[in-house]
Each structure stands twice: as structure tokens, then as C-alpha cells.
Design a protein around this motif. Structure first.
Motif, PDB file in Angstrom:
ATOM      1  N   LYS A 269       0.842  -1.211   0.000  1.00 38.32           N
ATOM      2  CA  LYS A 269       0.000   0.000   0.000  1.00 38.32           C
ATOM      3  C   LYS A 269       0.874   1.258   0.000  1.00 38.32           C
ATOM      4  O   LYS A 269       0.607   2.227  -0.743  1.00 38.32           O
ATOM      5  CB  LYS A 269      -0.907  -0.018   1.231  1.00 38.32           C
ATOM      6  CG  LYS A 269      -1.999   1.034   1.202  1.00 38.32           C
ATOM      7  CD  LYS A 269      -2.956   0.867   2.370  1.00 38.32           C
ATOM      8  CE  LYS A 269      -4.061   1.914   2.306  1.00 38.32           C
ATOM      9  NZ  LYS A 269      -5.005   1.789   3.439  1.00 38.32           N
ATOM     10  N   SER A 270       1.940   1.210   0.820  1.00 29.12           N
ATOM     11  CA  SER A 270       2.870   2.349   0.866  1.00 29.12           C
ATOM     12  C   SER A 270       3.565   2.519  -0.483  1.00 29.12           C
ATOM     13  O   SER A 270       3.815   3.652  -0.934  1.00 29.12           O
ATOM     14  CB  SER A 270       3.924   2.128   1.957  1.00 29.12           C
ATOM     15  OG  SER A 270       3.323   1.979   3.212  1.00 29.12           O
TER      16      SER A 270
ATOM     17  N   ASN B 116       1.304   4.392  -2.871  1.00 27.82           N
ATOM     18  CA  ASN B 116       1.317   5.838  -2.601  1.00 27.82           C
ATOM     19  C   ASN B 116       2.589   6.478  -3.148  1.00 27.82           C
ATOM     20  O   ASN B 116       2.568   7.586  -3.691  1.00 27.82           O
ATOM     21  CB  ASN B 116       1.211   6.093  -1.099  1.00 27.82           C
ATOM     22  CG  ASN B 116      -0.125   5.651  -0.538  1.00 27.82           C
ATOM     23  OD1 ASN B 116      -1.133   5.649  -1.263  1.00 27.82           O
ATOM     24  ND2 ASN B 116      -0.170   5.261   0.728  1.00 27.82           N
ATOM     25  N   TRP B 117       3.716   5.765  -2.998  1.00 28.79           N
ATOM     26  CA  TRP B 117       4.998   6.294  -3.485  1.00 28.79           C
ATOM     27  C   TRP B 117       4.962   6.427  -5.017  1.00 28.79           C
ATOM     28  O   TRP B 117       5.447   7.421  -5.557  1.00 28.79           O
ATOM     29  CB  TRP B 117       6.126   5.355  -3.040  1.00 28.79           C
ATOM     30  CG  TRP B 117       7.502   5.871  -3.378  1.00 28.79           C
ATOM     31  CD1 TRP B 117       8.285   6.652  -2.587  1.00 28.79           C
ATOM     32  CD2 TRP B 117       8.234   5.680  -4.600  1.00 28.79           C
ATOM     33  NE1 TRP B 117       9.474   6.954  -3.224  1.00 28.79           N
ATOM     34  CE2 TRP B 117       9.464   6.365  -4.475  1.00 28.79           C
ATOM     35  CE3 TRP B 117       7.960   4.998  -5.782  1.00 28.79           C
ATOM     36  CZ2 TRP B 117      10.425   6.383  -5.479  1.00 28.79           C
ATOM     37  CZ3 TRP B 117       8.911   5.023  -6.781  1.00 28.79           C
ATOM     38  CH2 TRP B 117      10.138   5.697  -6.645  1.00 28.79           C
TER      39      TRP B 117
ATOM     40  N   LEU C 288      11.009   8.646   1.575  1.00 33.84           N
ATOM     41  CA  LEU C 288       9.802   7.813   1.634  1.00 33.84           C
ATOM     42  C   LEU C 288      10.059   6.466   0.942  1.00 33.84           C
ATOM     43  O   LEU C 288       9.629   5.417   1.426  1.00 33.84           O
ATOM     44  CB  LEU C 288       8.634   8.552   0.963  1.00 33.84           C
ATOM     45  CG  LEU C 288       7.279   7.830   0.993  1.00 33.84           C
ATOM     46  CD1 LEU C 288       6.805   7.608   2.418  1.00 33.84           C
ATOM     47  CD2 LEU C 288       6.233   8.604   0.196  1.00 33.84           C
TER      48      LEU C 288
ATOM     49  N   VAL D  24       9.709   2.694   2.455  1.00 35.50           N
ATOM     50  CA  VAL D  24       8.940   1.606   1.829  1.00 35.50           C
ATOM     51  C   VAL D  24       9.842   0.385   1.606  1.00 35.50           C
ATOM     52  O   VAL D  24       9.442  -0.756   1.838  1.00 35.50           O
ATOM     53  CB  VAL D  24       8.328   2.064   0.482  1.00 35.50           C
ATOM     54  CG1 VAL D  24       7.627   0.906  -0.210  1.00 35.50           C
ATOM     55  CG2 VAL D  24       7.357   3.225   0.700  1.00 35.50           C
TER      56      VAL D  24
ATOM     57  N   GLN E   4      10.239  -1.447   4.774  1.00 35.62           N
ATOM     58  CA  GLN E   4       9.015  -2.215   5.075  1.00 35.62           C
ATOM     59  C   GLN E   4       8.986  -3.520   4.274  1.00 35.62           C
ATOM     60  O   GLN E   4       8.654  -4.590   4.802  1.00 35.62           O
ATOM     61  CB  GLN E   4       7.774  -1.380   4.740  1.00 35.62           C
ATOM     62  CG  GLN E   4       7.497  -0.259   5.712  1.00 35.62           C
ATOM     63  CD  GLN E   4       6.258   0.545   5.298  1.00 35.62           C
ATOM     64  OE1 GLN E   4       5.948   0.676   4.112  1.00 35.62           O
ATOM     65  NE2 GLN E   4       5.555   1.103   6.284  1.00 35.62           N
TER      66      GLN E   4
END
Length: 935
Positions: free
Chosen positions: A331-332, A335-336, A352, A356, A359
Motif C-alpha cells: 500500500k505504501s 502511494n509512493w 519515503l 517503503v 518495510q
């Protein structure tokens, strides 16, 4: 921007990849002192060059074929691969080689022919060499290197794989501290230098090349492998390419990665799909030079593949922490991508992206860990069928104990009535119905279901017949228990201390198999049991020499009357007379003969001499896991500085073997034995283990093929002479002396074979084995009049102890592979397997054959003694095996199932085959011939 292209395979990162796999390359051979000394070019590239260095952790079993599968599929192979390692079948799982071939990549391979067997028709060019001929250190590598100059100049390949075996062979023969290791590492360093320079000279501006250097496994301190010690599981993994940044500071300590991580990393590097069953993670530094978007794309591909594999193997996959982390990272990532497509190129976007990426890496690590634990799929139906048959056979053996140990030694399996009973057919129908239901509803592959229907029905009939036989035997026991006892003397016979020890020791050993620590250190259990046995024998000897001396005259009349009544009862109830006379009362009759003579004090000293021998043997070879690293006398002897001491010890041991064995052989066999033992020393001198007194300075080391074959001629001659006598006693005339001589000569031939296969420092094990057998025969078993069952169990216990005295353990690494190639100039499968198995199980095997020689030579003993020995030996082997199979099935998810329990199961399986062979030999030599299966 609305349609993502993440499902497409990214383009390759490298034009050509060369994989150099150096068999048994330990991490300290590259990153330690040996690396700096013998691999200067590789060390320079690691410390200051354009490279990334890692320590790859291999999972047990650390043998070649499973490790190649792990490297190319990214999955964790099953433990059965240790067995099929000898003759590898084609690999059917999704793997890097298949994906590369499908994508049109041209692959060339030179080296270990295990690759050719695993990947048939995958290579456009290959030259395989056998990996099992371990006495070859040079030709096996020269066969690979001779192709290098030509192939490096060519442009018609994309992937080149080189598998060098010489280092592994040196380890097996001489160990990791051998003076041969240094020159071999230097040879490998020169080869890596040649490949690296060639790849750099042919690089184009578009795509760089990549050199990967790795080991399939390491080696233990003894030079073997297969277990889970640090030296065996830690191997170097180097990525060398001009695409990487040059290292500014020297490498401090390489990062640890999993060996399975290589498959996904190479797949990304070649622009291929990641293998379906891969559980490894992408090694990020290899792609660290790419843009953030590409790096995120690579880790997402890896995460998607791992999450899909988790879904296939875990019903509640959505609750798995790794899956949850992956979905958050995904999900991140989305967005990136949105921010990136909007044209935002600020520092915030980069930070960012790093977040990610972190993660994703955490999700990959958790997913990989979950899959590594769950990926083992057990074929429970087939396992249960096998376990049921084993337990039924054990129950049948236990129920047959009274009959089998009777005077007539009957092993009665009442099958005639059950085979025609309604119960048998009902059970067959019920089991067939269960089989149909299980096989039609099973989602995963089942071995038993894949069998033909005829075989499956045969197995069902066997299970039904055994169950009916058990029920029939139980019914007979209940019938006999209702009959009134005819004589109270027999039924009230006391248990001796030996009987109590045997029962307690057997139960204790079986219970200890449920604990991983007891399996790792099982040698301690057997050392304790034989030490305790010696103390009990000492007490028994003292009782017979001193306590029974005063009371014997008064009791002799009563003893004679009681023994007469026992004899009458035994005729009606089939009770073994030697067993009955083994009571404290019966032993008094032989004490008068026993006390007389000068052997009394030697007899009393015998248990203590045996204890001293066992203590010396314990210090010869450290085994197990906890203390295996400690120095022992064997390591001291095998060091190059103490070759003279080893030579003297080997010569004395061979002389002792001759004097202990030759006393009951014919003149021809004595001469053959003497020449054979001289040949054993000559063989060890030829291969450089020992030296002759007149030998000064260096001597050319050979493979000793001529000397070893010289010994084999005498081994076969002695065994043939013994076999001829046995056939003569069985077929022409039932002469017990001829049979006894024949058995002893067969035993002598096997001792000579063991002397040839044992390493020189282990020859004292053989000497002490023969010495203890001789002393116990003359001073314990004959005077104390033990029955056949007790003597059999004592032989079994000492055989198990000598298995560990040899330096064996319950780990695969302790198997001495080099014994399988003594006298062979090329790999021949059957002789190599036989010689390796014989060398490994020489202790139990020689004690079992000695048992047969002893029971057959005792004329005064009951004619059923050999039958009793055979039955007890089979029972003693069956009890721990059957219980252990049940325990392993229950502990299949234990943390140490692969590193501890599975290797032990393999050892037990091979031991069962050897026991079956021994029992067949017992049966063939048993002239009583009263074993029967009622038809």
C-alpha cells in the motif's frame, strides 16, 4: 499512471553471469587466515574491489545434491535427498536453470555430474565428472579448467557454471588442516583471477558481467560434511562486477544471508521469473546501484512470489505477520508510485522510498521465516501405513517371545486360520475403502496413492494378515494361561541382576530417543550401559568365586534333584534348559569347575580390564555434538608431526590383530591373514598415512590401488575358504568343528577387511574389539554359563558402543566416505556403497558375526542357541526402531527435526538392513531349522 507494469518481468541487469561453485568451501577459507595466505587476488577484490561479500548459511543436510537444489530453486530440500544424493533424479521443481532455458538463455556447465543428472537437456554444452571418487584431487578439477581458455573467448553463452570438487575430496581424505588445502585454494584463486580479468575485458557499455563465487557447503573439523556444525553450514558468497561501487574501506565482517537467497537474486539479475517454491529473499546490495523505483519493483516481485507461496501452503495466510507486513508495504508502495508519477523528485520522495524499501525487507524476512518452517509437507497417510506395519511386526515378535526362546526355538506365526477367516476379508475391504477415500480426497501428492492398485491391495492384505496373526497369538496366550502350571519350580525362577539391567537398559535407551540432546550424545548412553554391565559381571564373578564356595557341598544334592525336575518340565513345556539353569541355584553346579585353576584371578580382573579398554577408546575419538570439537588422541596421532608415532601404533595394532584372530584359523588362512595385514600397512604407507622404518625424506604419495587390491585378494581368499567349510558342514556332513572353523575364517576375513578400511589411528579400536571378545568368551561367558539370550544382548550392547568408539555419531558428517574408494580407480556405485556401509557399521557387524561364531562353537549348549540368538538380536533392533519411528512422526514439527532426528532415522534404517542380513546368515547357519510359519 493508472495501469501498473509490475507484473512484467524486468529486463536483465547483467549480460553474462559466471557461477564458480567450489565444493566444501568454508567461509574461513576466504575470509580467514587461509584466504589471506593462499587466495591473495580474491582477498584483494573482497577488501578493495567492486564486490559484495556475504556468509551464506546452508540448511542441513549439508551434502551436494540438496544444496544444489537449494541454490537453484530457493527452496529447502527434504532429508531423503541425502539418500538420492548417490543417484540424483531429474529435478522437476521450478528452478533457475529451467527458467533460463525457457527464456532462451544459453547455459554451459563443467564439473560435478550431479548437475547433469538434475538438469538433463538444459545445457547447450557440458562436461560432467563424477563427484564420488574422493581420492582424486587434481584430475577432477583439471577436467573443468581445461575448457576455460576456450569458453571465455566465446560469445555464444549467457550463463556459465563451474563446479570444482578437488577441495571437497581433500577434506574427505585428509581434513581441513591438511597441507594439501593451501595449494588447492591457491589454484582456485588463479582460476577466479583468470575469469574476472576475462569478464572485465569483454564488458560492453550497455550491460556489465557478473562473477558469483560460492560453496555448496563447508566441512567439519574432520573434513566431512552433512551435519549442522558451523564449519559445515557457513560458506562464502561473493558477487563481483564492475556494476558495483568500489569499496572505500576494507570489509570488516561479511553480512549473513541464507543460501536460498541466491536463487531470487540471480533470477532478478538475469531478468527471469522467481522460482515458484523459492523461500529466499533478494540480496539488496546486488541491485543497490539501480534507481529507487527499480529497487522497489524488485523487492515487490519477491514479496508477491513469497505471499503467493504462503497462500498455497497456509489456510489462515491472511493472519500471518509476514503477509500483513507485505500488504502494508504494498500500500505504501502504491502511494509512493503516485507521488513519483506526479513528477515529485524531492528528497522527501527518496526518504519515503527508503522507508517503503525497509518495510518490504522486513516483510520479506518474516515471510521467508514463516515459509521455511511450514514448507515441509508431510505425506501423513504413507507415514501412517508404514508405522502400522512396523508396529504390527514388533507386536508379533513380542508375542512370540515365549515360543521363540523355548527349547525348540519355534518362531510361530499362525496364519492358516486367519487367512481364511471372515475377519481377514472384512479388514481388507475396510482398508481398501479407506485407501480409496484418502487417495481421491487428498489435495497434495501421496506416495502410497501413486502406487499401482495391485501393490496397494498387497499392502492392505499384509496389514490385515499381521493383525489377524496378532489377535490369534493373543488368543493362544489366553488359552495357555488358563491351563494349570505343571511345575512350580520353573515358573518361580528368579531374575538375576543381569536380567534386570538388560530390561532397564533397553527401556531407558528407548525412552531417551525422544530427546534431541540424548540423540546427539547417544554414545554416552551406550558407554554408561556397558560400564554398568561390566560392574554387574564383576559382582557375578565374585559371587561365583567366593559366596557360593562354602555352600556348594551342602546344596549339590538338592541342585541335582532340582535340575532333573527342571529337565522333565522343559520337555513338556518347551522351556530352554540353559535359561533355567542360569538361576543362582543352577550356577552353583559349575562353580566347582570354575574355582579351580590359575584363571580365577584373571577372570576376576577381566571386567576391570574391559573398563580400562573402554576408557582408552573413549579418549581416541571425540564424538557427538557438544564435545566433538575438543582435541582427542586421534587428532594428535593424525597430525603431520606425529606420523612416526602413528606408524608405530598401526604396526603394533596389526600384529595384535594377527595374534588375536589367527588362533582358530587353518594354516593357509594364517598365512593369508599375515600377508593381508602386511598389505594393509603397505597401503597406508603408499597413500602417505604412515611410513616404513627405512623410509627417509619425502615419498611420492599414490592412491595405493595395487596395495589395496592385494589385500582384497586375501580377504576374498579367507572368506572363500571359510564358505567352503560352511557348505561342507551344511551339505556333506553335519560336522560342528568344520562349521566352527568355517565361521571363524569368515569372521577373520571380515576383520582383515575392516583393518584395510579403518583409518590408521582407528586400528586400536579393532584390537580392543578382538581383545574384549576373547577375554569375555574365555573368562566370563563360558564360566558363568549365561544363556544365549543374555549373551546376544551383551554382544548387541558392545556392538552399539563400538559403533561410537569408531568415531561415528548420529550426524551425517561422521560417515567416512573415503572408505568406499579404497582400491578403486573410478567410481563404481555398488562396491562404494558396500565398503562405506561396512566401514561405518563394522563395530555392530563384527560383534554380531562373533555372536554366531560363539554360539555355534559351544557344543555343550542347547542346539536351539543360534535360533535364540537370532531372535533376540532381531528383537533388540526392532524395539528402538519401531518406537523411534512413532516418536519422529509425533515430533515432525520439532525445531531439530532436520538436524538431529532425521539423520538418526537414516542411521536406524541402514542398521535395520544390516541386521536383516545378519539374521539371514544366522538362519542359514542354524542346523536346528525349527523356525516355521504354519501354513
Amino acid at each position: 499512471g493508472m495501469v501498473s507494469n509490475w507484473t512484467k518481468i524486468p529486463p536483465p541487469l547483467f549480460k553474462k553471469i559466471v557461477i564458480v561453485l567450489i565444493d566444501a568451501l568454508r567461509d574461513d577459507f576466504v575470509f580467514g587466515f587461509k584466504g589471506k595466505q593462499f587466495m591473495p587476488y580474491t582477498t584483494q577484490v573482497v577488501e578493495k574491489g567492486t564486490s559484495y561479500s556475504f556468509i551464506a548459511e546452508a540448511k542441513p543436510p549439508t551434502v551436494t545434491m540438496p544444496r544444489i537444489k537449494a541454490l537453484m530453486t530457493g527452496s529447502i530440500p527434504g532429508f531423503i535427498d541425502v539418500v538420492v544424493n548417490l543417484n540424483s533424479p531429474a529435478l522437476l521443481d521450478d528452478n533457475l536453470i529451467w527458467q533460463a532455458k525457457t527464456a532462451g538463455k544459453r547455459i554451459i556447465f563443467y564439473g560435478d555430474d550431479t548437475w547433469v543428472k538434475l538438469f538433463p537437456k538444459h545445457f547447450v554444452e557440458y562436461d560432467g565428472t563424477t563427484s564420488f571418487f574422493v581420492s582424486d584431487f587434481t584430475e577432477v578439477d583439471d577436467n573443468v579448467t581445461r575448457h576455460l581458455d576456450t569458453v571465455l573467448k566465446r560469445e555464444d553463452w549467457d550463463l556459465l557454471i563451474l563446479h570444482y570438487l578437488g577441495l571437497d575430496h581433500i577434506g574427505h581424505m585428509t581434513g581441513p588442516n591438511s597441507p594439501l588445502v593451501g595449494p588447492k585454494l591457491h589454484e582456485m584463486d588463479n582460476i577466479l583471477k583468470k575469469i574476472h580479468i576475462s569478464l572485465l575485458s569483454k564488458e560492453e557499455a550497455s550491460l556489465p558481467n557478473l562473477l558469483v563465487v560460492c560453496g555448496d557447503h563447508g566441512m567439519s573439523e574432520t573434513g566431512s560434511h552433512g551435519g549442522s556444525s558451523e564449519g559445515e553450514v557457513h560458506t562464502p558468497l561473493l558477487f563481483i562486477s564492475s556494476a558495483f561501487e568500489k569499496r572505500s574501506v576494507p570489509l570488516a565482517q561479511p553480512e549473513h544471508v541464507q543460501q536460498t537467497d541466491l536463487a531470487s537474486t540471480l533470477a532478478i539479475g538475469l531478468g527471469l521469473p522467481i522460482s515458484r517454491n523459492n523461500v529466499g529473499n533478494l540480496i539488496l546490495p546486488v541491485v543497490g546501484g539501480k534507481t529507487m523505483r527499480e529497487q522497489l519493483r524488485f523487492v515487490h516481485l519477491n514479496g508477491f512470489q513469497l505471499s503467493r507461496l504462503l497462500q498455497e501452503n497456509t489456510p489462515a495466510y491472511e493472519k500471518d505477520p509476514g503477509y500483513e507486513h507485505f500488504k502494508i508495504a504494498e500500500k505504501s508502495h502504491g502511494n509512493w508510485i503516485k507521488l513519483y508519477l506526479e513528477g515529485n523528485n524531492s528528497e522527501i520522495l527518496l526518504n519515503l522510498g527508503k522507508k517503503v524499501l525497509k518495510q518490504y525487507l522486513e516483510a520479506l524476512k518474516t515471510l521467508s521465516s514463516s515459509l521455511s518452517k511450514q514448507v515441509a509437507q508431510y505425506d501423513m497417510y504413507s507415514m501412517m501405513v508404514g508405522t502400522v506395519i512396523i508396529m504390527e511386526v514388533l507386536l508379533l515378535l513380542l508375542l512370540s517371545v515365549p515360543k521363540a526362546l523355548s527349547k525348540r526355538a519355534e518362531f510361530e506365526v499362525p496364519l492358516s486360520s486367519p487367512l481364511f477367516s471372515l475377519l481377514f476379508y472384512l479388514m481388507c475391504l475396510m482398508l481398501c475403502a479407506v485407501h480409496v477415500i484418502v487417495c481421491t480426497s487428498a489435495e497434495s501428492l501421496c506416495y502410497f496413492c501413486s502406487m499401482s492398485w495391485l501393490t496397494a491391495v498387497g499392502v492392505m492384505m499384509l496389514i490385515s494378515a499381521l493383525m489377524c496373526g496378532i489377535l490369534s497369538a493373543v488368543a493362544k496366550i489366553f488359552e495357555n494361561s488358563r491351563l494349570p502350571p505343571k511345575n512350580l519350580i520353573v515358573s518361580s525362577s528368579n531374575w538375576s541382576e543381569i536380567d534386570v539391567l538388560i530390561l532397564a537398559g533397553t527401556i531407558g535407551h528407548v525412552l531417551s530417543l525422544g530427546a534431541s540432546s540424548f540423540i546427539e550424545e547417544e554414545h554416552q548412553t551406550w558407554y554408561f550401559l556397558i560400564n554398568t554391565l561390566c560392574l554387574v559381571l564383576c559382582q557375578e564373578l565374585c559371587r561365583n568365586n567366593f559366596l557360593l564356595k562354602e555352600c556348594e557341598p551342602q546344596r549339590s544334592t538338592n541342585v541335582r534333584q532340582n535340575s532333573d525336575s527342571i529337565g522333565e518340565t522343559s520337555e513338556s513345556k518347551n522351556i530352554d534348559i540353559p535359561a533355567a539353569s542360569n538361576s543362582k541355584l543352577g550356577k552353583a553346579t559349575s562353580s566347582s569347575e570354575f574355582i579351580k585353576g590359575s584363571d580365577k584371578w584373571i577372570s576376576l580382573a577381566t571386567p576391570w580390564i574391559i573398563l580400562i579398554c573402554c576408557r582408552l577408546l573413549r579418549s581416541l575419538n571425540q564424538t557427538g555434538v557438544q564435545w566433538a570439537h575438543r582435541p582427542d588422541f586421534g587428532h594428535w596421532l593424525t597430525s603431520s608431526e606425529h606420523k612416526s608415532e602413528l606408524s608405530f601404533l598401526a604396526a603394533v595394532s596389526l600384529l595384535m590383530i594377527f595374534f588375536l584372530v589367527q588362533r582358530r584359523c587353518s594354516l593357509v588362512s594364517k598365512i593369508a591373514m599375515a600377508l593381508g595385514l602386511l598389505g594393509v600397512y603397505s597401503y597406508r604407507a603408499a597413500i602417505g598415512n604412515v611410513i616404513f622404518p627405512w623410509q627417509h625424506g619425502g615419498k611420492d604419495i599414490s592412491k595405493g590401488i595395487t596395495e589395496a587390491r592385494f589385500v582384497y585378494v586375501f580377504v576374498l581368499g579367507i572368506v572363500f575358504t571359510g564358505t567352503k567349510d560352511l557348505l561342507k558342514s551344511q551339505v556333506i556332513s553335519a560336522d560342528s568343528s568344520t562349521k566352527s572353523t568355517g565361521l571363524w575364517e569368515v569372521y577373520s576375513g571380515l576383520v582383515l577387511l575392516a583393518a584395510l578400511l579403518f583409518r590408521p589411528h582407528n586400528l586400536p579400536v579393532l584390537v580392543f574389539c578382538l581383545l574384549i571378545q576373547t577375554m569375555m568368551t574365555k573368562y566370563i561367558w563360558i564360566p558363568l554359563k549365561f544363556d544365549a539370550a543374555q549373551i546376544t544382548i551383551m554382544h548387541y550392547w558392545f556392538g552399539q558402543a563400538f559403533f561410537y568408539f569408531q568415531g561415528n555419531s548420529n550426524g551425517i558428517a561422521s560417515v567416512d566416505i573415503s572408505a568406499g574408494f579404497v582400491g578403486l580407480d573410478s567410481y563404481v556405485e555398488l562396491p562404494a556403497i558396500f565398503l562405506t556401509a561396512f566401514a561405518t557399521y563394522a563395530g555392530p557387524f563384527l560383534w554380531a558375526i562373533h555372536l554366531l561364531c560363539y554360539l555355534s562353537s559351544e557344543v555343550s549348549r542347547n542346539s536351539a542357541a543360534v535360533g535364540h540368538g537370532c531372535f533376540c538380536y532381531a528383537l533388540m533392533r526392532s524395539i528402538p526402531v519401531a518406537i523411534y519411528v512413532v516418536l519422529v512422526t509425533g515430533l515432525r514439527y520439532h525445531l531439530f527435526i532436520w538436524s538431529v532426528f532425521s539423520p538418526k532415522l537414516l542411521y536406524e534404517g541402514v542398521h535395520v538392513f544390516i541386521t536383516a542380513a545378519v539374521c539371514l546368515f544366522f538362519t542359514a547357519m542354524d542346523q536346528n531349522h525349527s523356525y516355521k510359519v504354519q501354513g
